[in-house]
Design a protein around this motif. Structure first.
Motif, PDB file in Angstrom:
ATOM      1  N   ASN A 248     126.733  91.546  34.010  1.00 58.33           N
ATOM      2  CA  ASN A 248     125.631  90.809  34.633  1.00 58.33           C
ATOM      3  C   ASN A 248     124.593  90.438  33.578  1.00 58.33           C
ATOM      4  N   LEU A 249     124.418  89.148  33.341  1.00 54.02           N
ATOM      5  CA  LEU A 249     123.460  88.688  32.337  1.00 54.02           C
ATOM      6  C   LEU A 249     122.010  88.896  32.765  1.00 54.02           C
ATOM      7  N   PHE A 250     121.782  89.182  34.047  1.00 52.92           N
ATOM      8  CA  PHE A 250     120.431  89.461  34.535  1.00 52.92           C
ATOM      9  C   PHE A 250     120.165  90.966  34.688  1.00 52.92           C
TER      10      PHE A 250
ATOM     11  N   THR B 126     125.875  79.064  30.951  1.00 53.55           N
ATOM     12  CA  THR B 126     126.863  79.926  31.610  1.00 53.55           C
ATOM     13  C   THR B 126     127.105  79.459  33.040  1.00 53.55           C
ATOM     14  N   LEU B 127     126.033  79.120  33.725  1.00 57.71           N
ATOM     15  CA  LEU B 127     126.136  78.606  35.091  1.00 57.71           C
ATOM     16  C   LEU B 127     126.975  77.328  35.133  1.00 57.71           C
TER      17      LEU B 127
ATOM     18  N   GLN C 165     119.891  86.725  43.761  1.00 59.71           N
ATOM     19  CA  GLN C 165     120.683  87.956  43.789  1.00 59.71           C
ATOM     20  C   GLN C 165     120.544  88.774  42.510  1.00 59.71           C
ATOM     21  N   HIS C 166     119.801  88.245  41.542  1.00 57.61           N
ATOM     22  CA  HIS C 166     119.637  88.913  40.241  1.00 57.61           C
ATOM     23  C   HIS C 166     120.997  89.176  39.601  1.00 57.61           C
ATOM     24  N   PHE C 167     121.889  88.218  39.734  1.00 61.64           N
ATOM     25  CA  PHE C 167     123.248  88.444  39.228  1.00 61.64           C
ATOM     26  C   PHE C 167     123.857  87.141  38.715  1.00 61.64           C
ATOM     27  N   LEU C 168     124.200  87.141  37.431  1.00 63.80           N
ATOM     28  CA  LEU C 168     124.911  86.029  36.808  1.00 63.80           C
ATOM     29  C   LEU C 168     125.966  86.630  35.887  1.00 63.80           C
ATOM     30  N   THR C 169     127.218  86.385  36.199  1.00 66.12           N
ATOM     31  CA  THR C 169     128.313  86.988  35.449  1.00 66.12           C
ATOM     32  C   THR C 169     128.544  86.269  34.127  1.00 66.12           C
ATOM     33  N   HIS C 170     128.749  87.040  33.074  1.00 73.19           N
ATOM     34  CA  HIS C 170     129.127  86.481  31.777  1.00 73.19           C
ATOM     35  C   HIS C 170     130.409  85.670  31.953  1.00 73.19           C
ATOM     36  N   TYR C 171     130.496  84.528  31.278  1.00 74.51           N
ATOM     37  CA  TYR C 171     131.631  83.640  31.524  1.00 74.51           C
ATOM     38  C   TYR C 171     132.955  84.224  31.030  1.00 74.51           C
ATOM     39  N   PHE C 172     132.946  84.891  29.893  1.00 72.20           N
ATOM     40  CA  PHE C 172     134.197  85.392  29.326  1.00 72.20           C
ATOM     41  C   PHE C 172     134.485  86.851  29.686  1.00 72.20           C
ATOM     42  N   ILE C 173     133.452  87.644  29.904  1.00 71.60           N
ATOM     43  CA  ILE C 173     133.637  89.067  30.219  1.00 71.60           C
ATOM     44  C   ILE C 173     133.175  89.306  31.652  1.00 71.60           C
TER      45      ILE C 173
END
Length: 363
Positions: free
Chosen positions: A334-336, A287-288, A322-330
């Motif tokens: 937050n994936l975390f 995703t990253l 930041q405990h934050f990774l956004t889903h690529y499509f939605i």
């Protein structure tokens, strides 16, 4: 920041990646045979559950989260002609059918309800009360039915010595599969495959973005999406097919995107996040990579390996810190969100140490 060389990373990659690839290939092959046998048995008892395919490490049903952690989707059969619903209605039922005074909480952004009437074609079995409540196909009921079939199939297939069900909290089915290499945790997820339809929630490709190309975007959306049974009431949107197509040929322009990804994945498993059930999985790293490709769409952005590699590591450090990774499509997911904060902080510290002295970690 102390310097490091591409040659050093090349050596690291060659030495480690060959071993990882062989290990994962053997593990996936053994697990695939076991799950294929079990799902074949389950399918004979209930045709709504389809056996997984046999394709080895590139099996479309198998997602490798880590060498000892797999997610396997079990296709659901008998539902076709999906259409998206426009109307909204409240639900007042519990999983055992009791009426509620106030409605059930609505789905998060990555989830949705699934109604029987959304399918133009469905087999008679999907109208049974064992999976339906007030016209909804309820994932918790599907999971309960599948787990009961799984338990009897483990016995009837004489696999009790090799497969054991893990007691979990919440609506998930996890098993331990003994392989010749190691114990593997496998999450089995009944999944409705919805080809040729793209969900309205996934507003992609984004406006004024140059990666991927318009042609590839149209191709990716034509593969549709999936709905996975991973919660009590709501089905989780999944884009495994779209993500695979997006990654294919990603370096046809001569870039180093996948090289960066593979080295970061290897270092994550060897140094930054070594647990067998890591807080950061290969899916997070992929995703990253997709977000970074979108931000840096030009071929020349991926020519300088050292610069690209450190750019990805810095981005990973920022997301983990930041405990934050956004889903690529939605976007907005937050994936975390449900990850262990302490484990994320530990990984963030290791990443910070690496960025201070990359050469020390590689040598």
């Amino acid at each position: 920041m102390k310097d490091f060389t591409e040659e050093g990373l090349d050596y690291y990659l060659q030495k480690k990646m060959d071993h990882r690839h062989c290990l994962v290939s053997r593990v996936v092959e053994e697990v695939e045979k076991t799950i294929q046998q079990l799902t074949m048995e389950i399918s004979t008892k209930d045709a709504r559950f389809q056996p997984i395919s046999e394709s080895g490490i590139y099996n479309k049903n198998i997602k490798v989260l880590a060498p000892a952690q797999l997610l396997i989707t079990v296709p659901l059969c008998g539902l076709a002609g999906y259409k998206q619903h426009k109307r909204r209605r409240w639900r007042y039922y519990t999983l055992n059918g009791t009426r509620l005074v106030s409605p059930v909480m609505g789905p998060e952004k990555l989830h949705q309800w699934l109604e029987m009437e959304q399918f133009l074609k469905r087999s008679w079995q999907w109208c049974e009360a064992d999976v339906i409540l007030e016209g909804d196909i309820v994932p918790a009921k599907v999971l309960g039915l599948f787990q009961a079939l799984l338990e009897t199939s483990i016995t009837s297939c004489n696999l009790s010595h090799k497969v054991s069900i893990i007691e979990t909290f919440g609506p998930v089915i996890k098993i331990i599969v003994e392989t010749s290499e190691l114990q593997v945790e496998v999450e089995l997820v009944p999944t409705v495959e919805i080809p040729t339809c793209w969900p309205k929630k996934a507003r992609w490709p984004r406006f004024l973005k140059w990666w991927p190309s318009k042609e590839k975007s149209r191709c990716i959306k034509s593969f549709g999406f999936d709905l996975m049974a991973r919660s009590n009431y709501h089905w989780q949107l999944s884009f495994l097919r779209a993500e695979r197509v997006l990654i294919e040929g990603i370096d046809d322009d001569g870039g180093c995107r996948m090289k960066c990804f593979r080295i970061i994945r290897q270092m994550k498993e060897d140094i930054w996040c070594t647990a067998s059930k890591p807080v950061i999985t290969s899916y997070h790293l992929k995703t990253l990579l997709l977000w970074t490709c979108e931000k840096y769409p030009r071929s020349k952005d991926w020519r300088n390996f050292k610069k690209c590699f450190l750019r990805l590591v810095k981005k990973l450090h920022k997301c983990v810190s930041q405990h934050f990774l956004t889903h690529y499509f939605i976007k907005g997911t937050n994936l975390f969100k449900y990850a262990n904060a302490h484990e994320l902080d530990m990984v963030a510290q290791k990443l910070a140490d690496f960025l201070q002295n990359p050469a020390h970690c590689i040598n």
